[in-house]
Design an enzyme around this catalytic site. Structure first.
Site, mmCIF file in Angstrom:
data_model
loop_
_atom_site.group_PDB
_atom_site.id
_atom_site.type_symbol
_atom_site.label_atom_id
_atom_site.label_comp_id
_atom_site.label_asym_id
_atom_site.label_seq_id
_atom_site.Cartn_x
_atom_site.Cartn_y
_atom_site.Cartn_z
ATOM 1 N N ASP A 1 -5.329 2.895 8.524
ATOM 2 C CA ASP A 1 -6.544 2.612 8.701
ATOM 3 C C ASP A 1 -6.531 0.757 8.931
ATOM 4 O OD1 ASP A 1 -7.512 4.776 8.337
ATOM 5 O OD2 ASP A 1 -8.359 4.606 6.637
ATOM 6 N N VAL B 1 -2.147 -7.000 -3.525
ATOM 7 C CA VAL B 1 -1.551 -8.144 -2.567
ATOM 8 C C VAL B 1 -2.942 -9.276 -2.198
ATOM 9 C CG1 VAL B 1 -0.673 -8.870 -0.332
ATOM 10 C CG2 VAL B 1 0.360 -7.208 -1.876
ATOM 11 N N GLY C 1 -0.455 4.336 0.412
ATOM 12 C CA GLY C 1 -1.343 5.376 0.914
ATOM 13 C C GLY C 1 -0.459 6.392 1.835
ATOM 14 N N PHE C 2 -0.846 7.057 2.814
ATOM 15 C CA PHE C 2 -0.270 7.841 3.506
ATOM 16 C C PHE C 2 0.599 7.063 4.626
ATOM 17 C CE2 PHE C 2 -3.465 10.804 3.045
ATOM 18 C CZ PHE C 2 -2.821 12.018 2.251
ATOM 19 N N GLY C 3 0.252 5.825 4.861
ATOM 20 C CA GLY C 3 1.012 5.024 5.937
ATOM 21 C C GLY C 3 2.331 4.499 5.290
ATOM 22 N N GLY D 1 0.783 -1.303 -0.045
ATOM 23 C CA GLY D 1 0.134 0.007 -0.021
ATOM 24 C C GLY D 1 0.870 1.316 -0.029
ATOM 25 N N GLU E 1 -17.895 18.434 3.373
ATOM 26 C CA GLU E 1 -17.246 18.843 2.361
ATOM 27 C C GLU E 1 -17.913 18.658 0.978
ATOM 28 O OE1 GLU E 1 -13.428 17.259 3.532
ATOM 29 O OE2 GLU E 1 -12.691 19.212 3.906
ATOM 30 N N ALA F 1 -5.023 10.771 8.041
ATOM 31 C CA ALA F 1 -4.268 10.698 7.443
ATOM 32 C C ALA F 1 -2.798 10.667 8.236
ATOM 33 C CB ALA F 1 -3.976 12.044 6.383
ATOM 34 N N GLN F 2 -3.053 11.651 9.372
ATOM 35 C CA GLN F 2 -1.936 11.790 10.369
ATOM 36 C C GLN F 2 -1.755 10.456 11.031
ATOM 37 O OE1 GLN F 2 0.466 13.830 11.155
ATOM 38 N NE2 GLN F 2 -0.001 15.046 9.384
#
Lengths: 453, 453
Positions: free
Chosen positions: B315, B83, B17-19, B15, B178, B326-327
């Site tokens: 997540d 995966v 993503g952010f992580g 992945g 949003e 995200a943080q």
């Protein structure tokens, strides 16, 4: 929808490509009610499609909403839909949109539904070699081109890897030349250093055409220069070569050396255009003839013989062997608008459409273009500056000009490509078409934003 | 592919993503060979997906290619693929890409495959109310939103028109708020004056949530302010309201007033997330438990119980009730990288992951956002400036920052939306999924760019 009791002259324009859009704009101050019908909500600046396909521009930059372009023009009603037929007797067009069919009556009809890709009777090629006529085409090619490098990087088998690293462009007109040039630039300038297992510079880009020159319509001198520049970029040019088969893993060609097969996973088709089915339907309804490409044989004033109330413009008309380029569409659209204004003013109509050839141009790589304007032939950096100026001039909308320049700056001076996203939907849409029937069939009827280049 | 004889410690990251991305970056100078596997070729900046869906940004601006982000990092090998499973005994991940299956061996594994949309057991809702987790989702919503106005303009039947002019957003967390805010801005600021038969300002935007407040996690004060701002924008907020049915033409809800039906052609789902199937597979293979959302119950150091060589981040991990933002993903990814570096340096590992809460924020309209940073609560223009600064800071890539700012300028100061293109493929992809099976099923296994917001 326009009422039969409407006091004003009703002009229906089919297609918001260069022909239809410029016809509508030219009628801005005319005392008419315009209905502009298009299969998409946007006008497509087709000459830059190849830049969407190769990750330079976003689709929004070359496809502004028609409504936004015309928002200050009070006399135009923009409608989404595919025109499926024209009832010439009742003077109305039949339109289909998702979940709704409707009709619009006209006093004068301007048909500028553009052209679609032609596979010269081999429509089965389309699955494996997408054309270059729509945003969908460009995004699909983008997904295929960038995806090919991803997959080449995964394969350890040399033959498999080579197949993924071989790109074949069929058709050496401006679109094909520009595509081939940009893929070569991607491979040599933008992508090197980003893969662990392949060197993108080893990608092969092969440009094929049945004729004996690239950019043949540009004349010998520019053609030779374009060929030399393509060679410098590393593009392999195969002329006098006919495509006889296209499948998932390659392409079969008849070359001057005999029949050969090129193993390639990524093929694209920029070889021919045909008028949309609406063209033949309209011809049948009016008893007018079409040429071999299905274009309507119009009178010198762009009207249909016996139907002074119907104009065919741009790629849909066959007149004086005019080429399928944006300028022909724009000028014939304006001519139709002008004839309508004259008619409403009670002045003589039936004026012959005279095409003013502003020239043609094609970029081959960054900083290098060929342009022919009348007897002046220019190539190299000067040609490229002219290309830049002309495209900025005609690119619709101030915003789009600003962001496009920014993206060009990034792509031409730097090594980036701002738009490399591939969606899953692109991969599955083609399969869906096979299963559900062709959603584009309807689009081909009138499509709209298909003014040739 | 990494060899068993590789001399260096092999880190596989699932992945981007952010992580996963921030874990890879944090290992930049480490003496390791990293393989970063993702289902798409790009990293997705998910917090701005709603701006792609509402025509402000292009997909390229929030989804830069992973290869380009990491092109200067020598020790990482980026691979395209989903995966599908992890062989914990053999220490390898099994990967699937179009036309090729492969495996990659690891010494340490970091799994950050994000989350997918959850319909709380009502997956049939997905057809009619797309989620907001991927570029595909955003482009589909974009097509549906702008298409709805086009179709409303075509319909003469008032009920039909109203259905097309009613937009329902399920879920009043940041994404839902949003989205609702931006659709309201579209209707009130961007689109008026562009249609002949409808007034976009009459569009209804309805925001639904089962809880009793919008942005509930932001606390009472900001929640109240956000609600007031939504009302000012014309958004109808229906709280303590549960969705019990979604179909093509509407949505059924249980409100405090009883059961009601809202006629609406355009619904979107921003209500819940679930861990991808890979999470349960990994849990089954290791005997580790998951929480109700399918997230892996990790040790305090983010490793799997009994498997110090496997980290779950973002997540996919269930730890201390940390939110799916995200943080958390970024910090847990960096924590995993840090642990690996310590281990290689022979230092003590097993350090507890401590989350430093940098706060949360959501824009409600242009110039108006709410932000909570520790005990400081900010709303209005100051909040919006903070939102702008933070998003620019975290948006990946200089180019993207420049063009995003330009597009924000155009959208927030002007009345334009730069990216309004809808493709045909979007309309047909969903049907294809039904017919061919779900291509996203594979993606859900590991997806990649799904770090919550």
């Amino acid at each position: 929808m326009a009422q039969r009791t409407a006091p004003r002259h009703r002009v229906v324009i089919v297609g918001a490509g260069f022909g239809g859009l410029f016809a509508a704009k030219a009628l801005r101050r005319a005392d008419v009610d315009i209905t502009l019908i298009n299969g998409t909500a946007y006008h497509l600046f087709q000459p830059l499609l190849y830049q969407v396909a190769t990750g330079i521009l976003s689709e929004g930059e070359i496809a502004p909403p028609i409504r936004e372009i015309l928002k200050r023009q009070e006399n135009v009603d923009v409608k989404l839909g595919w025109v499926t037929d024209v009832d010439v007797a009742a003077k109305k067009v039949l339109v289909s949109a998702p979940g709704i069919d409707y009709s619009v009556e006209y006093d004068t009809l301007i048909v500028g539904a553009g052209a679609s890709q032609s596979y010269f009777g081999n429509d089965q090629f389309a699955d494996h070699a997408p054309g270059m006529k729509s945003i969908d085409d460009a995004l699909e090619l983008r997904a295929r081109i960038f995806g090919a490098f991803e997959l080449a990087d995964l394969h350890e088998d040399p033959a498999e890897r080579e197949r993924w690293m071989t790109f074949v462009v069929v058709g050496a007109g401006p679109t094909g030349v520009e595509m081939a040039g940009q893929i070569a630039e991607l491979a040599h300038r933008n992508l090197p250093g980003q893969y662990k297992h392949i060197d993108p510079r080893q990608a092969r880009v092969i440009l094929i055409d049945a004729v004996d020159a690239v950019l043949k319509t540009f004349g010998d001198r520019l053609s030779t220069r374009a060929l030399r520049q393509l060679h410098l970029l590393g593009v392999e040019v195969e002329l006098e070569t006919k495509v006889v088969g296209v499948d998932a893993t390659g392409i079969d060609v008849d070359t001057p050396r005999g029949r050969e097969r090129i193993a390639s996973m990524t093929k694209m088709w920029a070889a021919g255009v045909a008028a949309p089915p609406l063209s033949r339907k309209l011809a049948a309804a009016t008893g007018v003839k079409t040429d071999r490409a299905g274009r309507i044989l119009v009178e010198p004033d762009c009207t249909l013989p016996g139907h002074p109330e119907i104009f065919a413009v741009g790629d849909m008309m066959a007149l004086d062997n005019l080429p399928g380029v944006a300028q022909v569409a724009i000028q014939s659209g304006r001519h139709a608008a002008d004839q309508i204004k004259r008619r409403l003013a009670g002045r003589e109509t039936g004026r012959k459409f005279t095409y003013f050839d502003k020239g043609s141009m094609a970029t081959i790589s960054r900083f290098h273009a060929v342009a022919s304007i009348g007897k002046v032939h220019v190539s190299g950096f000067i040609g490229w500056l002219m290309w830049l100026a002309v495209h900025l001039l005609y690119l619709v909308g101030f915003k789009n000009r600003v962001t496009a320049v920014l993206h060009w700056f990034v792509s031409f001076l730097g090594r980036g490509r701002a738009e490399r996203v591939a969606t899953f939907q692109q991969a599955y849409a083609r399969a869906a078409v096979r299963e559900y029937g062709d959603p584009f069939e309807r689009r081909r009827v009138t499509a709209g934003p298909d003014a040739g280049k």
